[in-house]
Enzyme design. Structure first.
Site, PDB file in Angstrom:
ATOM      1  N   ARG A   1     -19.288  -0.716 -22.877  1.00 28.46           N
ATOM      2  CA  ARG A   1     -18.271  -1.279 -22.183  1.00 28.46           C
ATOM      3  C   ARG A   1     -18.387  -0.959 -20.864  1.00 28.46           C
ATOM      4  O   ARG A   1     -18.247   0.283 -20.669  1.00 28.46           O
ATOM      5  CB  ARG A   1     -16.987  -1.178 -23.026  1.00 28.46           C
ATOM      6  CG  ARG A   1     -16.101  -2.021 -22.569  1.00 28.46           C
ATOM      7  CD  ARG A   1     -14.703  -1.722 -23.618  1.00 28.46           C
ATOM      8  NE  ARG A   1     -14.005  -0.625 -23.329  1.00 28.46           N
ATOM      9  CZ  ARG A   1     -12.763  -0.214 -23.268  1.00 28.46           C
ATOM     10  NH1 ARG A   1     -11.965  -1.158 -23.919  1.00 28.46           N
ATOM     11  NH2 ARG A   1     -12.281   0.974 -23.138  1.00 28.46           N
TER      12      ARG A   1
ATOM     13  N   THR B   1     -15.254  -3.179 -15.418  1.00 31.95           N
ATOM     14  CA  THR B   1     -14.909  -4.504 -15.683  1.00 31.95           C
ATOM     15  C   THR B   1     -14.430  -4.700 -17.145  1.00 31.95           C
ATOM     16  O   THR B   1     -13.817  -5.767 -17.620  1.00 31.95           O
ATOM     17  CB  THR B   1     -16.279  -5.631 -15.680  1.00 31.95           C
ATOM     18  OG1 THR B   1     -17.296  -5.141 -16.472  1.00 31.95           O
ATOM     19  CG2 THR B   1     -16.598  -5.215 -14.162  1.00 31.95           C
TER      20      THR B   1
ATOM     21  N   ASP C   1     -11.734   8.275 -27.252  1.00 34.13           N
ATOM     22  CA  ASP C   1     -13.141   7.480 -27.206  1.00 34.13           C
ATOM     23  C   ASP C   1     -13.771   8.062 -28.365  1.00 34.13           C
ATOM     24  O   ASP C   1     -14.191   9.072 -28.526  1.00 34.13           O
ATOM     25  CB  ASP C   1     -14.017   7.934 -25.789  1.00 34.13           C
ATOM     26  CG  ASP C   1     -15.073   7.085 -25.526  1.00 34.13           C
ATOM     27  OD1 ASP C   1     -16.088   7.304 -26.485  1.00 34.13           O
ATOM     28  OD2 ASP C   1     -15.249   6.479 -24.333  1.00 34.13           O
TER      29      ASP C   1
ATOM     30  N   ASP D   1     -17.595   9.544 -27.967  1.00 32.28           N
ATOM     31  CA  ASP D   1     -17.644  10.738 -27.394  1.00 32.28           C
ATOM     32  C   ASP D   1     -17.199  11.895 -28.569  1.00 32.28           C
ATOM     33  O   ASP D   1     -17.740  12.559 -28.574  1.00 32.28           O
ATOM     34  CB  ASP D   1     -16.616  10.686 -26.049  1.00 32.28           C
ATOM     35  CG  ASP D   1     -17.322  10.289 -24.898  1.00 32.28           C
ATOM     36  OD1 ASP D   1     -18.448  10.130 -25.165  1.00 32.28           O
ATOM     37  OD2 ASP D   1     -16.542   9.861 -23.904  1.00 32.28           O
TER      38      ASP D   1
END
Ligand code: PRP
Ligand code: URA
Length: 215
Positions: free
Chosen positions: A110, A114, A206, A209
């Protein structure tokens, strides 16, 4: 397991074991090793539920006591498609339950500015059109990555597509349904909303991560 009246194609898995493991997964204090174990275990439990509709065929087995009629899976062909990278964390748990499944990989990330999905890799089983598909990714946020993966697989001839996500945001569910209304979504929880950076609230941060220790 329950169906949400607002989203008939969404199955929320509210089994106590799932909800317990999800709580530990969300905790900011949970380290990478435990996080990986939990993602694997949750994926296995989700696959158990998502395969409930598989057809059975009659067979005969001789036990040490007698011959009996019993049931086996009716030759179901399954493809497991992790969305890279975080989806990789769910693969082993599912393969433990469905060892004959083929694994295809779709690489999407991603764009942080944006929030649009960017494709960088794709390798699918050749007979993808003959297989029931489980797309796997821990997080469904804006839905951009999942919708792109679904469209991608449809373009390659895929038919039955199920999407397994550990946590879903309402925005992501709506995006996937809008772009493809016959995909069934399995999730452990529908969270509140997305924050200004496109992260799920309360979420777990995340997923990639935390799985791979990159931050
Ligand atoms: C995360 C996650 C999903 C995607 C969800 O991946 O694993 O693939 O974001 O967001 P969306 O619904 O808004 O598209 P990310 O892009 O961070 O890549 P990674 O798995 O390589 O960390
Ligand atoms: N991707 C993640 O890993 N976490 C989120 O909350 C949203 C997208």
């Amino acid at each position: 397991m329950h169906r949400n009246a607002d989203y008939p194609n969404v199955v929320v898995m509210n089994h106590p074991l799932i909800q317990h493991k999800l709580s530990i997964l969300r905790d900011v204090g949970t380290g990478a090793k435990e996080f990986r174990e939990l993602v694997k275990e949750l994926a296995m439990l989700m696959a158990y539920e998502a395969t409930r509709g598989f057809q059975l065929a009659e067979t005969t087995v001789t036990t040490p006591i007698t011959e009996t009629t019993t049931y086996v899976l009716a030759g179901k062909k399954v493809a497991v498609i992790p969305i890279l990278r975080a989806g990789l964390g769910m693969v082993d748990g599912i393969l433990e339950l469905i060892p004959a499944a083929k694994v295809g990989h779709v690489g999407l990330y991603r764009d942080p500015e944006t929030l649009q999905p960017v494709e960088y890799y794709c390798k699918l089983p050749e007979d993808i059109g003959e297989r029931d598909i489980l797309i796997i990714d821990p997080m469904l946020a804006t839905g951009g990555s999942a919708a792109a993966a679904v469209q991608f697989l449809r373009d390659k001839g895929a038919r039955t597509i199920n999407l397994l996500v550990i946590i879903a945001a309402p925005e992501g569910i709506e995006q996937v349904i809008k772009s493809c209304d016959d995909v069934r979504i399995y999730t452990c929880c529908v969270d509140s909303h997305l924050n200004e950076h496109g992260y799920i609230v309360p979420g777990l941060g995340d997923a990639g991560d935390r799985l791979f220790g990159t931050k």
